[in-house]
Design a protein around this motif. Sequence first.
Motif, PDB file in Angstrom:
ATOM      1  N   ASN A 105       5.183  25.765  10.557  1.00 33.74           N
ATOM      2  CA  ASN A 105       4.098  26.282   9.733  1.00 33.74           C
ATOM      3  C   ASN A 105       3.486  25.094   9.010  1.00 33.74           C
ATOM      4  O   ASN A 105       4.182  24.397   8.257  1.00 33.74           O
ATOM      5  CB  ASN A 105       4.627  27.309   8.729  1.00 33.74           C
ATOM      6  CG  ASN A 105       5.055  28.580   9.412  1.00 33.74           C
ATOM      7  OD1 ASN A 105       4.254  29.279  10.007  1.00 33.74           O
ATOM      8  ND2 ASN A 105       6.347  28.884   9.336  1.00 33.74           N
ATOM      9  N   ARG A 106       2.209  24.847   9.256  1.00 37.50           N
ATOM     10  CA  ARG A 106       1.550  23.662   8.728  1.00 37.50           C
ATOM     11  C   ARG A 106       0.312  24.057   7.945  1.00 37.50           C
ATOM     12  O   ARG A 106      -0.534  24.828   8.418  1.00 37.50           O
ATOM     13  CB  ARG A 106       1.161  22.719   9.872  1.00 37.50           C
ATOM     14  CG  ARG A 106       0.585  21.385   9.432  1.00 37.50           C
ATOM     15  CD  ARG A 106       0.281  20.520  10.629  1.00 37.50           C
ATOM     16  NE  ARG A 106       1.472  20.322  11.449  1.00 37.50           N
ATOM     17  CZ  ARG A 106       1.445  19.913  12.723  1.00 37.50           C
ATOM     18  NH1 ARG A 106       0.282  19.654  13.309  1.00 37.50           N
ATOM     19  NH2 ARG A 106       2.567  19.763  13.397  1.00 37.50           N
ATOM     20  N   LEU A 107       0.192  23.518   6.730  1.00 34.71           N
ATOM     21  CA  LEU A 107      -0.970  23.770   5.901  1.00 34.71           C
ATOM     22  C   LEU A 107      -1.952  22.621   6.077  1.00 34.71           C
ATOM     23  O   LEU A 107      -1.625  21.472   5.777  1.00 34.71           O
ATOM     24  CB  LEU A 107      -0.551  23.892   4.433  1.00 34.71           C
ATOM     25  CG  LEU A 107      -1.622  24.389   3.463  1.00 34.71           C
ATOM     26  CD1 LEU A 107      -2.119  25.762   3.864  1.00 34.71           C
ATOM     27  CD2 LEU A 107      -1.066  24.415   2.045  1.00 34.71           C
ATOM     28  N   THR A 108      -3.124  22.899   6.589  1.00 30.54           N
ATOM     29  CA  THR A 108      -4.125  21.879   6.868  1.00 30.54           C
ATOM     30  C   THR A 108      -5.393  22.163   6.084  1.00 30.54           C
ATOM     31  O   THR A 108      -5.481  23.158   5.359  1.00 30.54           O
ATOM     32  CB  THR A 108      -4.467  21.851   8.374  1.00 30.54           C
ATOM     33  OG1 THR A 108      -5.213  23.032   8.706  1.00 30.54           O
ATOM     34  CG2 THR A 108      -3.204  21.798   9.221  1.00 30.54           C
ATOM     35  N   SER A 109      -6.388  21.312   6.247  1.00 33.22           N
ATOM     36  CA  SER A 109      -7.668  21.520   5.561  1.00 33.22           C
ATOM     37  C   SER A 109      -8.369  22.773   6.067  1.00 33.22           C
ATOM     38  O   SER A 109      -9.258  23.303   5.406  1.00 33.22           O
ATOM     39  CB  SER A 109      -8.570  20.297   5.761  1.00 33.22           C
ATOM     40  OG  SER A 109      -8.737  20.027   7.141  1.00 33.22           O
TER      41      SER A 109
END
Length: 298
Positions: A105-109
């Motif tokens: 799970n990756r939080l990106t722009s």
Amino acid sequence: MIKGLAITPPVIGRISIGRVIEKNGQRLPSKDDQFTLTQQVQNKDGWILHPLDEQLRKDQNTEKLRTIPVRMLFNDPELNLRAEYSMFDRKSGRLVCVGNGTQCNRLTSEGMQELECPGSSHCEFGKGGLCKLYGRLTVQVNDEKDLNSFIFRTTGYNSIRVLLARMMYYNALSGGLLAYLPLQLRLRGKSTTMSHRTPIYYVDLEIANDMTLEDAITDARARKTQRDELGLDQAALEVAAKNGFANGLADISDDDIPDIMEEFYPHPQQDEGTTVEVRNLQPVTALKSRLKQHNPQH
């Protein structure tokens, strides 16, 4: 229960095999060849020693503490040792990606993304040491009578692999009595080509001194019988722990992040300018909540 907040075992101290030192005006992590037990309080000289540190050294008549008597809180190895690939932004100190080697799970722009996780050594997003295997082991030290525990944090592959293997094997051999076994942490060293033949240290788990595996399992059965007669419900404890961990993405608090970054994710000078830039990042507690909503099976 507050959603997005991982409920974790009560921790009263730390177990470490390293420390942070001052060098050329920088605070840098330094490995050690012994265990140190500290409180969760620091002063200008670093972490304050826990009284058990001195007591164990006296009991073992040693200056360098290399074994610690412990018991596990849980029969399930993965409740005692939580590990995943973690990546923190080195400028903001915020958690931006958590994976298990299959999915992350990756939080990106662009917002939250669920992506494939190839592991830290094959991940383009976290290359250059930005992504590491990060484990947290909680144990009871010296037959602690309550649920109080000490935490050992590590990004060491050897420690995480060996600890998980030992717990899985002991739990299987004892018929699911891992939490009742008398055990000890042992610091071991080895040399490899990659370490240039200098020793590297990792943490192992073994049956307590002066006991055979058979004796330890016999002791565990007697301990289980005694606790059952007192009405202590180990199965209910394990369910409560699973539910508590599942309530959040990871048991990492905002308060812990500066120390985690300093000890395990240092910012070497040669890495300047390579920090991953992610806009509009949330604090770690908000990230946990959003990840929980996005992927409720965690």
